[in-house]
Design a protein around this motif. Structure first.
Motif, short mmCIF file in Angstrom:
data_model
loop_
_atom_site.label_atom_id
_atom_site.label_comp_id
_atom_site.label_asym_id
_atom_site.label_seq_id
_atom_site.Cartn_x
_atom_site.Cartn_y
_atom_site.Cartn_z
N VAL A 146 0.88 -1.15 0.00
CA VAL A 146 0.00 0.00 0.00
C VAL A 146 0.93 1.21 0.00
N VAL A 147 0.80 2.04 -1.01
CA VAL A 147 1.70 3.18 -1.13
C VAL A 147 0.89 4.46 -1.22
N GLY A 148 1.51 5.54 -0.76
CA GLY A 148 0.93 6.86 -0.94
C GLY A 148 1.33 7.35 -2.32
N SER A 149 0.45 7.27 -3.25
CA SER A 149 0.82 7.53 -4.64
C SER A 149 0.85 9.02 -4.98
N THR A 150 0.63 9.86 -4.01
CA THR A 150 0.66 11.29 -4.30
C THR A 150 1.90 11.91 -3.68
N CYS A 151 2.99 11.83 -4.39
CA CYS A 151 4.23 12.47 -3.94
C CYS A 151 4.40 13.78 -4.70
N SER A 152 4.88 14.76 -4.01
CA SER A 152 5.14 16.06 -4.63
C SER A 152 6.64 16.30 -4.70
N VAL A 153 7.03 17.20 -5.57
CA VAL A 153 8.45 17.52 -5.77
C VAL A 153 8.70 18.96 -5.36
N THR A 190 35.71 36.77 -9.93
CA THR A 190 35.08 36.47 -8.64
C THR A 190 33.57 36.38 -8.80
N GLY A 191 33.01 35.61 -7.96
CA GLY A 191 31.55 35.44 -7.98
C GLY A 191 31.24 33.96 -7.82
N LEU A 192 30.00 33.70 -7.61
CA LEU A 192 29.52 32.35 -7.39
C LEU A 192 29.47 31.59 -8.71
N ARG A 193 30.18 30.48 -8.77
CA ARG A 193 30.17 29.66 -9.99
C ARG A 193 29.49 28.32 -9.78
N THR A 194 29.52 27.82 -8.55
CA THR A 194 28.91 26.52 -8.26
C THR A 194 27.90 26.66 -7.14
N VAL A 195 26.72 26.08 -7.35
CA VAL A 195 25.64 26.15 -6.36
C VAL A 195 25.09 24.74 -6.13
N PRO A 196 25.05 24.29 -4.88
CA PRO A 196 24.39 23.00 -4.59
C PRO A 196 22.88 23.19 -4.60
N PHE A 197 22.17 22.16 -5.01
CA PHE A 197 20.71 22.19 -4.90
C PHE A 197 20.19 20.78 -4.70
N PHE A 198 18.93 20.69 -4.30
CA PHE A 198 18.33 19.41 -3.95
C PHE A 198 16.97 19.25 -4.63
N VAL A 199 16.69 18.06 -5.04
CA VAL A 199 15.35 17.68 -5.49
C VAL A 199 14.78 16.83 -4.37
N LYS A 200 13.68 17.31 -3.77
CA LYS A 200 13.09 16.60 -2.63
C LYS A 200 11.68 16.14 -2.98
N LEU A 201 11.41 14.90 -2.61
CA LEU A 201 10.09 14.32 -2.78
C LEU A 201 9.44 14.18 -1.41
N PHE A 202 8.16 14.49 -1.34
CA PHE A 202 7.46 14.36 -0.07
C PHE A 202 6.01 13.98 -0.33
N GLN A 203 5.38 13.40 0.68
CA GLN A 203 3.99 12.99 0.56
C GLN A 203 3.03 14.02 1.14
N ASP A 204 3.27 14.45 2.35
CA ASP A 204 2.34 15.38 2.99
C ASP A 204 3.01 16.69 3.39
N ASP A 205 4.18 16.59 3.98
CA ASP A 205 4.85 17.74 4.56
C ASP A 205 6.18 17.98 3.84
N PRO A 206 6.37 19.15 3.22
CA PRO A 206 7.61 19.43 2.50
C PRO A 206 8.86 19.36 3.38
N SER A 207 8.69 19.54 4.69
CA SER A 207 9.86 19.48 5.57
C SER A 207 10.20 18.04 5.97
N SER A 208 9.39 17.09 5.53
CA SER A 208 9.63 15.68 5.85
C SER A 208 9.73 14.88 4.54
N PRO A 209 10.94 14.84 3.96
CA PRO A 209 11.08 14.16 2.67
C PRO A 209 10.91 12.65 2.78
N GLY A 210 10.46 12.07 1.70
CA GLY A 210 10.27 10.63 1.60
C GLY A 210 9.06 10.34 0.73
N CYS A 211 9.16 9.27 -0.04
CA CYS A 211 8.08 8.92 -0.95
C CYS A 211 7.98 7.41 -1.03
#
Length: 194
Positions: free
Chosen positions: A43-50, A71-92
């Motif tokens: 049984v899975v929560g099929s509604t994951c958001s990005v 000089t200046g910013l050349r490299t920036v880290p970023f994240f792709v996060k998946l969540f089911q209900d709460d954006p602060s709690s990642p997981g799918c």
């Protein structure tokens, strides 16, 4: 007695004699084969958001680059996060149901978001490209190479994908050769699993 009656009675005796001599087969019902059917499912929560987390909310902002002082910013880290209900709690948990792997395809079906050098940008001469690479150390990702038109898919294990956090690095390339001015680009992301 008439001949016909004797003949008829002879047939009856013969028939009874045959019926009495026919072996009768009788068997009790025996179990010859027994098997069990096992049932399993997910049984899975099929509604994951990005959610994209860059250095400026959901945007990757390289800020100002000074060609004279380099000089200046050349490299920036970023994240792709998946969540089911709460954006602060990642997981799918939608990936629990797949026996295979999870694929992230950059650029979707668009042919103008990526070229052989990376993510296409517009402005500042049009030659700046953004090099995107996976920085996930724990992931069993199939490639750590730069995302380009000929290499636009990354494949992850479903166990890693269930955690819901994919780490990347975006690097601006061609800044020294660019014209002065603002540049911008966009990149779509399609996630699929089999």
């Amino acid at each position: 007695m008439s001949k016909q009656l004797v003949f008829f009675m002879g047939k009856i005796y013969l028939l009874l004699l045959i019926m009495l001599n026919v072996p009768v087969v009788y068997a009790e019902s025996e179990i010859l084969l027994r098997s069990q059917l096992y049932v399993e499912g997910f049984v899975v929560g099929s509604t994951c958001s990005v959610k994209i987390e860059g250095n400026n909310g959901s945007m990757i902002d390289f800020g100002e680059y000074n060609q004279a002082s380099q000089t200046g910013l050349r490299t920036v880290p970023f994240f792709v996060k998946l969540f089911q209900d709460d954006p602060s709690s990642p997981g799918c948990d939608a990936f629990m149901g797949t026996p295979g792997r999870v694929t992230l395809k950059f650029g979707g079906d668009s042919t103008n978001q990526l070229d052989e050098s990376g993510v296409v940008t517009h402005g500042a001469g049009g030659d700046i490209r953004i090099a995107i690479t996976s920085t996930d150390e724990k992931a069993n990702v199939d490639s750590k190479g730069k995302i380009i038109s000929g290499h636009s898919e990354l494949t992850y294990s479903k166990d890693f994908a269930q955690e819901g956090v994919f780490s990347f690095s975006a690097r601006a390339e061609g800044l020294q050769e660019a014209d002065a001015g603002r540049y911008h680009g966009s990149l779509s992301l399609v996630m699929s699993y089999k």
